[in-house]
Design an enzyme around this catalytic site. Sequence first.
Site, PDB file in Angstrom:
ATOM      1  N   ASN A  77      24.839  42.835  49.331  1.00 16.41           N
ATOM      2  CA  ASN A  77      23.835  42.515  50.350  1.00 16.41           C
ATOM      3  C   ASN A  77      24.218  43.062  51.720  1.00 16.41           C
ATOM      4  OD1 ASN A  77      22.419  41.117  48.402  1.00 16.41           O
ATOM      5  ND2 ASN A  77      22.826  39.086  49.226  1.00 16.41           N
ATOM      6  N   HIS A 489       3.621  49.306  47.181  1.00 15.83           N
ATOM      7  CA  HIS A 489       4.488  48.212  46.769  1.00 15.83           C
ATOM      8  C   HIS A 489       3.795  47.287  45.774  1.00 15.83           C
ATOM      9  CE1 HIS A 489       7.010  44.490  47.717  1.00 15.83           C
ATOM     10  NE2 HIS A 489       7.916  45.399  47.448  1.00 15.83           N
ATOM     11  N   TYR A 522      15.467  37.715  38.562  1.00 12.49           N
ATOM     12  CA  TYR A 522      14.577  37.449  39.685  1.00 12.49           C
ATOM     13  C   TYR A 522      13.464  36.516  39.208  1.00 12.49           C
ATOM     14  CZ  TYR A 522      16.361  41.591  42.260  1.00 12.49           C
ATOM     15  OH  TYR A 522      17.137  42.502  42.914  1.00 12.49           O
ATOM     16  N   HIS A 646      11.951  35.374  44.152  1.00 13.37           N
ATOM     17  CA  HIS A 646      11.247  36.600  44.518  1.00 13.37           C
ATOM     18  C   HIS A 646       9.728  36.459  44.429  1.00 13.37           C
ATOM     19  CE1 HIS A 646      10.234  41.010  44.001  1.00 13.37           C
ATOM     20  NE2 HIS A 646      11.108  41.079  44.980  1.00 13.37           N
TER      21      HIS A 646
END
Length: 753
Positions: A77, A489, A522, A646
Amino acid sequence: MASEDPRETARARTPSIAPADAPDAFDADDASVSDAAWYLNRELGELSFHHRVLHEALDDENPLAERAKFLAIFTGNLDEFFMKRVGGLKQQIDAGVTELSPDGKTPNEQWRAVLSRADGLLEEQDRCYRERVRPALADAGVRILDYGDLTAAERRGLRSYFEASVLPTLTPLRFDPAASFPFISNLSLSVAVLTRDNPEGDVRFSRVKVPPNRPRLVSVADVTGTDAAGVDAADVEATPAESAADSHRFVYVEDVICANLDLLFPNVEVVDTSLFRVTRNAEVRRNEEVAEGLVDSIEDVLRQRRFATVVRLELDADAPAFVRDLLVEHLDVSDEEVYERRGRIDYRCLFDLAAVDRPDLRLPEWTPQPHPRLADSDPDRPDELFAEIRSGDVLVHHPYHSFAGTVQTFLAAAANDPKVLAIKATIYRTAPDSSVINTLIDAASREKQVAVMVELKARFDEENNLRWVKRLEEEGIHVAYGTLGLKTHTKTALVVREEADGVQLYSHVATGNYHSETAKTYTDLGLLTADRDVGRDLVKLFNFFTGHARHTEYEKLLVAPETMREAFVRLVRREADHARAGRDARIVAKMNSLEDPQMVRELYEASQAGVDIDLVVRGICRLRPGVPGLSETVSVSSVVGRFLEHSRIFYFHNAGDSEYYIGSADWMTRNLDRRVEAVAPVEDELLRHELDAILQTLLADNRKRWVMDADGGYERLRPDDGEEELVAQDVLMSLARADAEHAARRQTVSDGW
């Protein structure tokens, strides 16, 4: 939506995580919702999230391998944060940008603040490893050894291993008047080696790259064939338990290298060795308007990124001043960009501990469950699958539901089905061996029309996506690369099927990527629907991707940058109108980030009108909750657990006529204005109950949920004495398992058993 207010939950707090930044002085009675004091800093907010991730490594209630894994996650991260966010700030500084952020900071002020904050986080990571995780692992029989802890026999075995398997891969690069300073690649771990020919000779610098294709954690038993006492294991009878314990002893490969440098630098004195690593800016761009093509532009970005500006230097704390000064000069970094590490540089290798045969040190394995309505779906029986979707919308929730048994089966059935005329899908990130892509290729081979929108600008996935573009084009598939000025996206797929009553459209609108691996870790939602309006909206969207038409009106989908911002603003303002009229008004929004200043202002104004607002924001949040007169009806929570939260869910009470949405967009300026996003309404009453259950479970978590205060600080909830612990992700796993078992029993009964 249940009305229980999580702000009233009794809590026994852990020590709080420091505020995202120190708030400027402000007066609640005198401030406008536009004042900079009301907006937290985006970069510091992201670092605050990374701190919550690091806390999972500090939490001694987590299994040890899980704690080690979170040290590795934190490293990844921070690496990405420096490459993207710090790199972007440094570019702005170099370009002379002085524009203030919504919280009133210049790029230079933000850069200095994040460098200082990151320094404290990295120090905390080192302490966690040195003082907590590594000793605890040793107590549990998994030892990460210093080289001096090894027996003579083990050192001999490791020397043989080094000579045979590591030495041939090493390339020492010297630096002296006859040689230029060696290129240091991004995120590569290096050994700075100082040598001299004789005691009176000059000290010379060489760089040795630690080979990334050799195991970083070397198993002592596997390499040396000795047990924990340094005795040849073949000569000793041991119980299986003893043999297993003996195998869990590791040494870092860089320690093996440093201990055997006489083989790499013979006939000279090795004066000193120290480790270092550089992080380079990933924010390199080429103007798409002047590039010969988008593929050409992306390939150029990948080349530039290799040689981009250094934004961080990590260096052993005890490295000689000579080494530090030389690196600072030739890498062109400032003192603020040098991070002295007192643990290990780069903890990503700790992911490997998850493979150690010690299930007692890990969380119980989770196997994604069959979806109750799709459990018997078979790609070779497409009529049944499409009939099930047509009978009613299906909500899938990963990793609780199997990706292979839902999304992958949906696409595979479409590929196999002679009634399917066309398949269209968007690919933002996908696995290197993507089953989804291979299914689309299979569909094309069966003479179906296949169109794929592959976003080449997906950060750090450009190279993987380029490979897939070339493969898809080789198979004769229509491929779109993206659009100028926008990043695509959306997580959407469309199946066009000819049926007895005409052509039917089957849609998948999701919050997560078509990525079989991340679907295991996720949390993401997806809607499978035969709703004709949603299907027609997706037809428009895919025509925009592959053609020149840019639609500005959609029947049901909220699409950015065309309609989404206006729609979300309208929905928030409608709740405010309800509250002013004395009607029940509530918003619950779950997302990854709340960064857009306008959306923050709208929420402030809705709170001032009396709307109850619960925000479940995993990462960045600019809004200050709980401020009297401004946001006292707003709560902000962040859930950090074994899975990465997510999914995006948006709930608006609407005086009892509730509306629910899921999709790909966060409330960030980039999502609302600079990306193509799609959010779908969830209209089926049963599916709305499922979304309610997810939101209520997250808001009831008293173990993995952090609550934000008005200063940007976070405190993690803990159960009160006598209160039952509730971990939201554990509850959702249990529910998925129970639903799957119930469906299996029902199927057994229907089969006549």
